[in-house]
Design an enzyme around this catalytic site. Structure first.
Site, PDB file in Angstrom:
ATOM      1  CB  SER A 168      15.904 -41.615 -11.485  1.00  0.00           C
ATOM      2  OG  SER A 168      14.634 -41.005 -11.344  1.00  0.00           O
ATOM      3  CB  CYS A 226      11.197 -40.572 -10.851  1.00  0.00           C
ATOM      4  SG  CYS A 226      12.045 -41.611  -9.652  1.00  0.00           S
ATOM      5  CG  HIS A 269     -13.245 -10.322   3.105  1.00  0.00           C
ATOM      6  ND1 HIS A 269     -13.505 -11.657   3.370  1.00  0.00           N
ATOM      7  CD2 HIS A 269     -12.044 -10.067   3.656  1.00  0.00           C
ATOM      8  CE1 HIS A 269     -12.508 -12.162   4.067  1.00  0.00           C
ATOM      9  NE2 HIS A 269     -11.607 -11.225   4.260  1.00  0.00           N
ATOM     10  N   GLY A 314      -5.818 -11.393   5.796  1.00  0.00           N
ATOM     11  CA  GLY A 314      -5.864 -11.734   7.209  1.00  0.00           C
ATOM     12  C   GLY A 314      -5.299 -10.670   8.122  1.00  0.00           C
ATOM     13  NE  ARG A 368      -6.641   1.210   3.894  1.00  0.00           N
ATOM     14  CZ  ARG A 368      -7.013   1.150   2.612  1.00  0.00           C
ATOM     15  NH1 ARG A 368      -6.745   2.142   1.795  1.00  0.00           N
ATOM     16  NH2 ARG A 368      -7.636   0.078   2.153  1.00  0.00           N
ATOM     17  CE  LYS A 370      -4.275  -1.538   2.304  1.00  0.00           C
ATOM     18  NZ  LYS A 370      -3.919  -2.842   2.869  1.00  0.00           N
TER      19      LYS A 370
END
Length: 899
Positions: A779, A847, A452, A100, A91, A22
């Site tokens: 692998s 893998c 929201h 949240g 804010r 913000k």
């Protein structure tokens, strides 16, 4: 001394780490000359100091005093001044948008004296007292942690006394009464009166923002979105502008493109005579933003100019909050807007076509997680026998089916039991975050696309239908009533379509998405529309940029064929033990029960043609591509009867017990293991049971020879499982090479086959240099490597304590979901480096199912592996992330983009 406070004129959009999202964007808009109310930002560094030490950093108070004095000078009035008060909003603002976090506190600076000054300056006593009650309500709930329902109940009491159910019908005296009632609630709940000193109000709100970083819902959201815990949040203190000063005022939220679909146009919500929280909370239903042209054309035209400016400046879809105060437009926030998966792909390609971004940036703008969402099934286009209840706003797309629940706690409870739920609310607020995470979808009767519920659901990829106004939701009694008098109670199954907004009673059938049909080859890009075209365009570029190949984990011809359609570059793991399930399990029992070489060979002879047929089908499906076949690696108990069940059966039969059952029980007792996952399996089983691996290698070689004789191009790779010492590998390798030579001589067909191993034990990783001398490829079996490194069994521990470990922050994410870079990843890195040093041309891949996890794919690119392998359905996700990983690596090294 570090600088803890920045004026909006001092920052820019690149300072999100310091000023939060913000603050950085308010500064950017200020520097662009857009109408932003003056204010200042307290940095994330101040927050981190406060959270670590429990007190505000030295010098912060002096900096705030100086910036507040500058703000008061610019505005020509002081905070809370009795005759003409300066009021501010407080804010939170972390680097990443976090629903949240603490809710905004508006109108800070009002008290019993300054409310009269505000009324006189505004010429509106009702407005002033409404603003005062809003301050006490927001401050009480957010800063003092008072149950918000207490304030709402007081409002409902006053409205009932007035004979109305609308806030708009309340007059100044009603709000004066609410102020008194709210003060009483504060005193009863906290033991002290509402703070009337304006500076104390501001300071308490700032500390509350810092404290909110560790609120339960903030922690939950960070965990959900994998946001680092140590970022902290900034605090934005902004001079108030008022959208609730009459019908020539209002507040709204706008998007420069549709965040649900990505289509270009004018999207958003507007609410006359309201403050910003009214829009976001969804308490009052809004009008579409296009209505603003009729209400206030001058402000509407200016807003469209600003929206175009911001989109071109940020080169992305922007989410904007604005307020109109008596005809004057003010910008309160902008950010790169959260969007659905479909919108992300469409917008990336639109911006590419507009020349605002290049094709590398288009790939950066989408993720594998978003592509996975596009591959989820959707509701069938034809719905029969299911009752449509209503239609709301298509806030976040997808098909969600589950039991209707009316509280977050209930949604969490059902999810923990493995049941699907749809969270139904009038409107959601940050306290509902846990339920939104747990539920399959969200349905609200109030709010629009910027409420929201809509914003959070889109951010999480959850299906959401908002503003279904025809539904009368009774949260307290756990039901809602739909048109026609239909009542849906808690536990009833409902279906919601986030793409259309439709709500159904009962379970609606689903069908493959167009993106899956495109990958299957059933839809062309023209037939699939603009979304499929966008996916195709990004995928082609990702494939062109990728260094990592993507293979499939597949054990049968059908899955192999599908994997190839999905873009697999071969098979990275064919688990041969999966071929012995069902009817063939009997043959394994006979192999285990064999009492001499003849019986054992008979069992192997019965298995070999079945294996050969399996391999021929897979080689045909993957013609011309490598196929890595892992020799049998079962914990032996999976192929034998349960010891308890068999013991009971033999005991109950007594002397009449079947001879085979007795022999089987004897064998099971002999082979019984306390920990089968660490027992007689993998290479150990092949060395203990003579002929087992030989039979499989012969079946592979003969299948490959047969395919080559039929004109095919088989490319087998034989993988020895669970090797811990090079001597184990050498013993099996030497036998395998002898068999391959024998098949070549008997068939006259030469089919070269690489022989390598699976690195799934820490010892193998740490001795990789030795093992590479005998192996042509590695692998990494990251599922077992994770188990053996951490020392726990996935099947046993995930339900037992993983949730607690996530809550405590021991895990940021399950190590079976995303590769543990510090532990397991370090072993992979060591093995890759030592393997390549010993054998420069060695082929390296993974893998385990980590091969389809985006973050793990990026790690594999960083380590320099040749390929990842995952289940067929996850192949497109891995392909996209392989390309994005290459682009990210080029960025880090200073490489250029491509257009």
């Amino acid at each position: 001394m570090p600088k803890f406070v920045y004026d909006f004129t001092e920052g820019n959009k690149d300072l999100k780490d310091l000023l939060g999202g913000k603050g950085a964007n308010l500064a950017e808009m200020t520097n662009l000359g857009l109408p932003v109310p003056p204010g200042f930002t307290i940095t994330t560094e101040a927050c981190r100091h406060y959270l670590e030490h429990g007190n505000l950093p030295e010098g912060l108070a002096d900096e705030v005093n100086a910036h507040l004095a500058d703000l008061e000078s610019a505005m020509g009035k002081k905070l809370g001044q009795s005759d003409d008060p300066l009021l501010v909003s407080v804010r939170s603002g972390a680097k990443f948008s976090m629903p949240g976090m603490m809710e905004t506190v508006l109108n800070v600076g009002l008290n019993d004296e300054s409310v009269h000054g505000l009324a006189a300056q505004a010429g509106d006593e009702r407005f002033a007292w409404d603003s005062y009650r809003r301050l006490i309500q927001m401050f009480g709930k957010t800063v003092l942690d008072i149950d918000g329902d207490l304030f709402e109940e007081a409002i409902e009491d006053v409205k009932r006394a007035r004979g109305s159910d609308q806030d708009a019908d309340l007059v100044a005296d009603d709000f004066k009464e609410l102020v008194d009632r709210f003060k009483g609630i504060v005193r009863r709940q906290t033991g002290r009166g509402f703070p009337t000193d304006p500076r104390e109000q501001m300071d308490l709100a700032v500390k509350a923002v810092f404290d909110s970083w560790n609120a339960d819902r903030a922690i939950l959201y960070r965990r959900q979105e994998r946001i680092p815990v140590d970022l902290g949040t900034a605090v934005n203190i902004c001079s108030m502008v008022f959208g609730n000063m009459g019908l020539d005022s209002g507040t709204g939220v706008a998007f420069t493109r549709d965040p649900a679909s990505g289509q270009q146009g004018i999207y958003g919500d507007y609410l006359q005579n309201a403050q910003g929280e009214d829009v976001v909370a969804g308490i009052r239903n809004t009008v579409p933003l296009t209505e603003l042209e009729r209400i206030d054309k001058a402000s509407y035209d200016r807003l469209l100019e600003i929206m175009e400016t911001l989109e071109n400046h940020y080169r992305d879809m922007c989410d904007i909050e604005f307020t109109i105060e008596r005809g004057k437009l003010w910008m309160l926030q902008t950010r790169v807007g959260k969007r659905t998966a479909a919108a992300a792909f469409r917008i990336a390609c639109q911006l590419l076509d507009q020349g605002l971004i290049d094709v590398d940036e288009a790939a950066r703008r989408v993720t594998g997680g978003q592509l996975a969402q596009l591959m989820f099934p959707r509701f069938a286009s034809r719905v029969d026998g299911v009752r449509k209840l209503t239609k709301g706003m298509n806030a976040s797309p997808g098909a969600a089916v589950g039991k209707a629940v009316f509280s977050s706690a209930r949604a969490v409870e059902l999810a923990e039991r493995g049941e699907d739920a749809i969270l139904v609310r009038r409107e959601t607020n940050p306290d509902d975050l846990a339920g939104m995470v747990a539920a399959k979808g969200v349905l609200t009767s109030r709010g629009g696309k910027t409420s929201h519920a809509a914003v959070v659901a889109r951010g999480m990829g959850k299906t959401c239908v908002c503003g279904a106004e025809e539904l009368d939701v009774d949260v307290k009694n756990g039901h809602f009533t739909a048109p026609g008098g239909v009542t849906v109670r808690e536990g009833d199954v409902i279906s919601i379509d986030g793409s259309s907004g439709d709500v159904y009673l009962g379970e609606v059938p689903v069908e493959d998405s167009p993106v899956v049909r495109y990958f299957e080859g059933e839809l062309t890009t023209e037939e699939g529309g603009d979304l499929v075209k966008a996916v195709d365009r990004v995928m082609k570029h990702a494939d062109a940029r990728a260094a990592l190949k993507v293979r499939a984990n597949s054990d049968n011809p059908e899955d192999s064929a599908r994997a190839r359609r999905f873009g697999a570059a071969g098979i990275g793991l064919c688990r041969t033990e999966h071929m012995f399930l069902g009817d063939r399990r009997q043959l394994i029992e006979e192999l285990v029960l064999a009492e001499d070489d003849a019986e054992r060979q008979a069992a192997l002879d019965a298995l070999e043609p079945l294996q050969k047929s399996d391999f021929e089908g897979i080689f045909e499906a993957m013609d011309g591509l490598p196929v890595t076949i892992r020799l049998i690696d079962p914990p032996l108990h999976e192929f034998l009867p349960d010891i308890t069940e068999l013991s009971v059966r033999v005991a109950l039969a007594g002397d009449g017990a079947d001879a085979k059952d007795r022999r089987l029980l004897e064998a099971v007792n002999r082979l019984h293991e306390q920990n089968p996952m660490l027992g007689l399996r993998g290479v150990r089983l092949g060395l203990v049971i003579p002929g087992l691996f030989a039979m499989q290698v012969r079946a592979i070689a003969e299948a490959a020879a047969a395919r080559k004789q039929a004109g095919g191009d088989p490319r087998p790779e034989i993988m020895i499982p669970l090797v811990g010492a090079v001597q184990e590998l050498e013993a099996v390798r030497d036998e395998a090479r002898g068999i391959l030579d024998g098949v070549r001589e008997s068939t006259g067909v030469d089919v070269p086959a690489l022989i390598g191993t699976m690195i799934e034990l820490p010892r193998a990783a740490l001795t990789a240099g030795q093992i590479a001398e005998a192996a042509e490829f590695f692998s990494f079996g990251t599922n077992d490597l994770t188990q053996t490194t951490w020392g726990f069994s996935r099947d046993d521990v995930e339900a037992a304590f993983f949730s607690r470990y996530l809550e405590l922050g021991i895990f940021g994410v399950s190590p079976f979901e995303t590769l543990d870079r510090e532990g397991v990843g370090r072993l992979v890195r060591i093995a890759a480096e030592e393997g390549r040093k010993a054998r420069p041309g060695i082929k390296l891949g993974i893998c385990g199912e980590h091969g389809g996890d985006p973050d793990s794919v990026h790690f594999c690119h960083e380590v320099g592996l040749d390929y990842v392998s995952c289940s067929p359905f996850r192949i497109p996700v891995a392909r996209l992330e392989a390309g994005r990983a290459a682009i990210a690596a080029a960025d880090a090294s200073g490489g250029g983009g491509s257009r």
